[in-house]
Design a protein around this motif. Sequence first.
Motif, PDB file in Angstrom:
ATOM      1  N   GLY A  17      -3.532   2.810  11.709  1.00 21.32           N
ATOM      2  CA  GLY A  17      -3.898   3.252  10.367  1.00 21.32           C
ATOM      3  C   GLY A  17      -3.679   2.183   9.313  1.00 21.32           C
ATOM      4  O   GLY A  17      -4.235   2.264   8.220  1.00 21.32           O
ATOM      5  N   ILE A  18      -2.842   1.185   9.636  1.00 22.70           N
ATOM      6  CA  ILE A  18      -2.594   0.096   8.691  1.00 22.70           C
ATOM      7  C   ILE A  18      -3.465  -1.109   9.000  1.00 22.70           C
ATOM      8  O   ILE A  18      -4.112  -1.682   8.117  1.00 22.70           O
ATOM      9  N   THR A  19      -3.472  -1.524  10.275  1.00 27.43           N
ATOM     10  CA  THR A  19      -4.160  -2.767  10.627  1.00 27.43           C
ATOM     11  C   THR A  19      -5.678  -2.653  10.517  1.00 27.43           C
ATOM     12  O   THR A  19      -6.336  -3.590  10.047  1.00 27.43           O
ATOM     13  N   GLU A  20      -6.237  -1.526  10.935  1.00 32.85           N
ATOM     14  CA  GLU A  20      -7.690  -1.398  10.885  1.00 32.85           C
ATOM     15  C   GLU A  20      -8.224  -1.401   9.450  1.00 32.85           C
ATOM     16  O   GLU A  20      -9.184  -2.121   9.151  1.00 32.85           O
ATOM     17  N   PRO A  21      -7.613  -0.622   8.519  1.00 34.51           N
ATOM     18  CA  PRO A  21      -8.080  -0.735   7.126  1.00 34.51           C
ATOM     19  C   PRO A  21      -7.877  -2.128   6.545  1.00 34.51           C
ATOM     20  O   PRO A  21      -8.714  -2.616   5.786  1.00 34.51           O
ATOM     21  N   ILE A  22      -6.753  -2.776   6.911  1.00 39.66           N
ATOM     22  CA  ILE A  22      -6.526  -4.134   6.403  1.00 39.66           C
ATOM     23  C   ILE A  22      -7.574  -5.089   6.966  1.00 39.66           C
ATOM     24  O   ILE A  22      -8.067  -5.986   6.267  1.00 39.66           O
ATOM     25  N   GLN A  23      -7.937  -4.900   8.228  1.00 40.78           N
ATOM     26  CA  GLN A  23      -8.985  -5.735   8.833  1.00 40.78           C
ATOM     27  C   GLN A  23     -10.310  -5.528   8.105  1.00 40.78           C
ATOM     28  O   GLN A  23     -11.028  -6.496   7.809  1.00 40.78           O
ATOM     29  N   ARG A  24     -10.622  -4.269   7.803  1.00 41.69           N
ATOM     30  CA  ARG A  24     -11.857  -3.999   7.063  1.00 41.69           C
ATOM     31  C   ARG A  24     -11.798  -4.610   5.671  1.00 41.69           C
ATOM     32  O   ARG A  24     -12.796  -5.140   5.169  1.00 41.69           O
TER      33      ARG A  24
ATOM     34  N   GLY B 149      -4.935  11.510   3.330  1.00 37.50           N
ATOM     35  CA  GLY B 149      -4.002  11.855   4.392  1.00 37.50           C
ATOM     36  C   GLY B 149      -2.590  11.603   3.928  1.00 37.50           C
ATOM     37  O   GLY B 149      -2.307  11.535   2.736  1.00 37.50           O
ATOM     38  N   PHE B 150      -1.716  11.483   4.903  1.00 32.99           N
ATOM     39  CA  PHE B 150      -0.336  11.172   4.570  1.00 32.99           C
ATOM     40  C   PHE B 150      -0.241   9.747   4.064  1.00 32.99           C
ATOM     41  O   PHE B 150      -0.967   8.861   4.508  1.00 32.99           O
ATOM     42  N   SER B 151       0.686   9.540   3.160  1.00 28.78           N
ATOM     43  CA  SER B 151       0.940   8.183   2.702  1.00 28.78           C
ATOM     44  C   SER B 151       1.690   7.418   3.766  1.00 28.78           C
ATOM     45  O   SER B 151       2.235   7.994   4.720  1.00 28.78           O
ATOM     46  N   LEU B 152       1.687   6.102   3.635  1.00 29.42           N
ATOM     47  CA  LEU B 152       2.400   5.252   4.593  1.00 29.42           C
ATOM     48  C   LEU B 152       3.881   5.591   4.596  1.00 29.42           C
ATOM     49  O   LEU B 152       4.525   5.634   5.654  1.00 29.42           O
ATOM     50  N   LYS B 153       4.415   5.853   3.442  1.00 28.53           N
ATOM     51  CA  LYS B 153       5.829   6.218   3.330  1.00 28.53           C
ATOM     52  C   LYS B 153       6.111   7.506   4.096  1.00 28.53           C
ATOM     53  O   LYS B 153       7.111   7.614   4.831  1.00 28.53           O
ATOM     54  N   SER B 154       5.230   8.496   3.960  1.00 36.36           N
ATOM     55  CA  SER B 154       5.414   9.771   4.662  1.00 36.36           C
ATOM     56  C   SER B 154       5.329   9.585   6.171  1.00 36.36           C
ATOM     57  O   SER B 154       6.097  10.185   6.926  1.00 36.36           O
ATOM     58  N   ARG B 155       4.421   8.737   6.611  1.00 31.24           N
ATOM     59  CA  ARG B 155       4.284   8.514   8.053  1.00 31.24           C
ATOM     60  C   ARG B 155       5.506   7.808   8.618  1.00 31.24           C
ATOM     61  O   ARG B 155       5.950   8.114   9.731  1.00 31.24           O
ATOM     62  N   LEU B 156       6.039   6.874   7.886  1.00 30.32           N
ATOM     63  CA  LEU B 156       7.250   6.197   8.355  1.00 30.32           C
ATOM     64  C   LEU B 156       8.431   7.169   8.401  1.00 30.32           C
ATOM     65  O   LEU B 156       9.257   7.112   9.322  1.00 30.32           O
ATOM     66  N   TYR B 157       8.509   8.052   7.418  1.00 31.28           N
ATOM     67  CA  TYR B 157       9.554   9.080   7.447  1.00 31.28           C
ATOM     68  C   TYR B 157       9.361  10.009   8.652  1.00 31.28           C
ATOM     69  O   TYR B 157      10.334  10.442   9.281  1.00 31.28           O
ATOM     70  N   MET B 158       8.117  10.313   8.954  1.00 33.60           N
ATOM     71  CA  MET B 158       7.837  11.169  10.112  1.00 33.60           C
ATOM     72  C   MET B 158       8.294  10.487  11.395  1.00 33.60           C
ATOM     73  O   MET B 158       8.917  11.116  12.269  1.00 33.60           O
TER      74      MET B 158
ATOM     75  N   VAL C 176       3.192   8.004  17.556  1.00 31.17           N
ATOM     76  CA  VAL C 176       3.154   7.999  16.092  1.00 31.17           C
ATOM     77  C   VAL C 176       3.057   6.574  15.559  1.00 31.17           C
ATOM     78  O   VAL C 176       2.275   6.283  14.638  1.00 31.17           O
ATOM     79  N   SER C 177       3.879   5.653  16.129  1.00 26.47           N
ATOM     80  CA  SER C 177       3.848   4.269  15.646  1.00 26.47           C
ATOM     81  C   SER C 177       2.488   3.630  15.924  1.00 26.47           C
ATOM     82  O   SER C 177       1.989   2.845  15.110  1.00 26.47           O
ATOM     83  N   ARG C 178       1.887   3.957  17.069  1.00 29.45           N
ATOM     84  CA  ARG C 178       0.555   3.418  17.378  1.00 29.45           C
ATOM     85  C   ARG C 178      -0.463   3.909  16.355  1.00 29.45           C
ATOM     86  O   ARG C 178      -1.309   3.139  15.890  1.00 29.45           O
ATOM     87  N   ARG C 179      -0.347   5.173  15.992  1.00 28.27           N
ATOM     88  CA  ARG C 179      -1.270   5.711  14.989  1.00 28.27           C
ATOM     89  C   ARG C 179      -1.017   5.064  13.627  1.00 28.27           C
ATOM     90  O   ARG C 179      -1.960   4.744  12.879  1.00 28.27           O
ATOM     91  N   ILE C 180       0.267   4.879  13.316  1.00 31.32           N
ATOM     92  CA  ILE C 180       0.597   4.252  12.030  1.00 31.32           C
ATOM     93  C   ILE C 180       0.090   2.816  11.994  1.00 31.32           C
ATOM     94  O   ILE C 180      -0.509   2.369  10.997  1.00 31.32           O
ATOM     95  N   VAL C 181       0.337   2.074  13.095  1.00 30.65           N
ATOM     96  CA  VAL C 181      -0.103   0.672  13.134  1.00 30.65           C
ATOM     97  C   VAL C 181      -1.621   0.584  13.030  1.00 30.65           C
ATOM     98  O   VAL C 181      -2.167  -0.239  12.283  1.00 30.65           O
TER      99      VAL C 181
END
Length: 502
Positions: free
Chosen positions: A210-217, A4-13, A203-208
């Motif tokens: 997308g970050i926290t759930e993989p980190i939790q796993r 998918g989009f990279s974290l950098k791309s999502r923050l730019y979005m 968007v921020s909810r999706r980004i968060v």
Amino acid sequence: MKRGFSLKSRLYMLLLICVVPLTILLAYLLIMTNKISSEYDGIVRRITKANAYNINFKEDMDYVMYIIVVNSERAEELVDTEQPHRMIQAAREVFGELYEEADSEYAANRLSSILKSLDTLEDRVEEIEKDALVTGLYETNMERLDLNIRVLTELIQEQIQYYIYYETTNMEELRMGIRADVESAITAITVILVLILLGAWMVSRRIVRGITEPIQRLCEAAQAAGSGDFAIRAQDEELDELSVLNSSFNQMVEEIGHLVEDIRVEELNLRAAELRVLQEQINPHFLYNTLDNIIWLAESKDTEQVVRMVSSLSSFFRTTLSKGREFITVKEEEQHIRSYLEIQQFRYRDILEYEIAIPEELYEYEIIKLTLQPLVENALYHGIKNKRGGGHIRVSGALCQDVMIFKVQDDGIGMDGARLAQVCAMLRDGEPEQEETGGFGLFNVNQRIQLNYGREYGLKIQSTYGQGTEIWVRIPCRAEKIKRKRNISKKITPFEENTAKL
């Protein structure tokens, strides 16, 4: 592989969702403010220009023209006779500019009437100035002053006031328009801000997530790996950064798994080697022969020799078992080989002589139990016994920087080149011989040293057939007891448990 989009791309979005609408909104507000300001400045400027002639133009013009009519001969001394023309010309220029800027037909008509009145006024001024110098026209000029000049200036002033009133009305309309624009702008700003906040929140909810759930796993996988489950693997993620992190984690866990497996194999090899050494030391033939000798000495009433033999045998097995300890001091190892040689010298007194020359400065350092004794036993059984006549075994030690060097030297039968090469290859490759030909004890000692200290330590052998053999032992200096730290728990065999109790 899913990407998918990279974290950098999502923050730019997310940044674009917030910045672009705000930029458009700001541009709209700037344009609207500039428009209102321009319209307001134009009205004020036009009113100010017109108002300047509304106040003083009539009074100044009437006064100058009255002086010219009343004092026709001295008029140039009392007033500037060119002033009316300059005033009319200046007014014509001002109202001409206002006419060019007129934004409505009404304003244009009013300004056009003012310009025409100024033209008429200039004509009447010229007539009065010309006739003022003619004798007998005073009454006529006074009448012209009232009917032409004063009436025209009154008319011009009235037209200017109408124009000012019109512009004032425009200002009120502008104020109402500004109010309507402001209300519209407030509504638009509110809607846009709500949309921006809603979009940014989604968007921020999706980004968060997308970050926290993989980190939790990943944390759960790390906890599982920390608990010893090295088969666990972090799943692939959409974010490029987290995908790289998970991939690196998987590689790390895999490497750790391999390392733990290698350590486990080393532990098993080490324990097996220690067990083999211990089993070799508790050799029933050696014990039976020694006990037979003790019985024979007892029957011969040689009490002193019996005491010496029993004392040496007791010291020998005390060090061999050593309450399950893996490391002992160099002094204890020296006593162990001394006890062994004392026992063997009684049996092989005709062919065996020995010498132990280990300096006392090495006594307090630690050494792996049963390191030197198997080498001495190997020198006796495969060196001295296979040679005609007597033999000599010498055990020495030295300290070289942070390394202890021990040497076990005998003048026994030695080894030929082929046999020496075979034994050296066995020590180098780490593969023991299948047959018991004297090399197994060397291999076992070398394996235990390298498993405990590393591949840079161990045995080195040199031998000449018919002359003897020299074995060097290289071990690092360690003054305190070494506590082996492994990730795999050791399994103590029943045999080891029993020997530890002894």
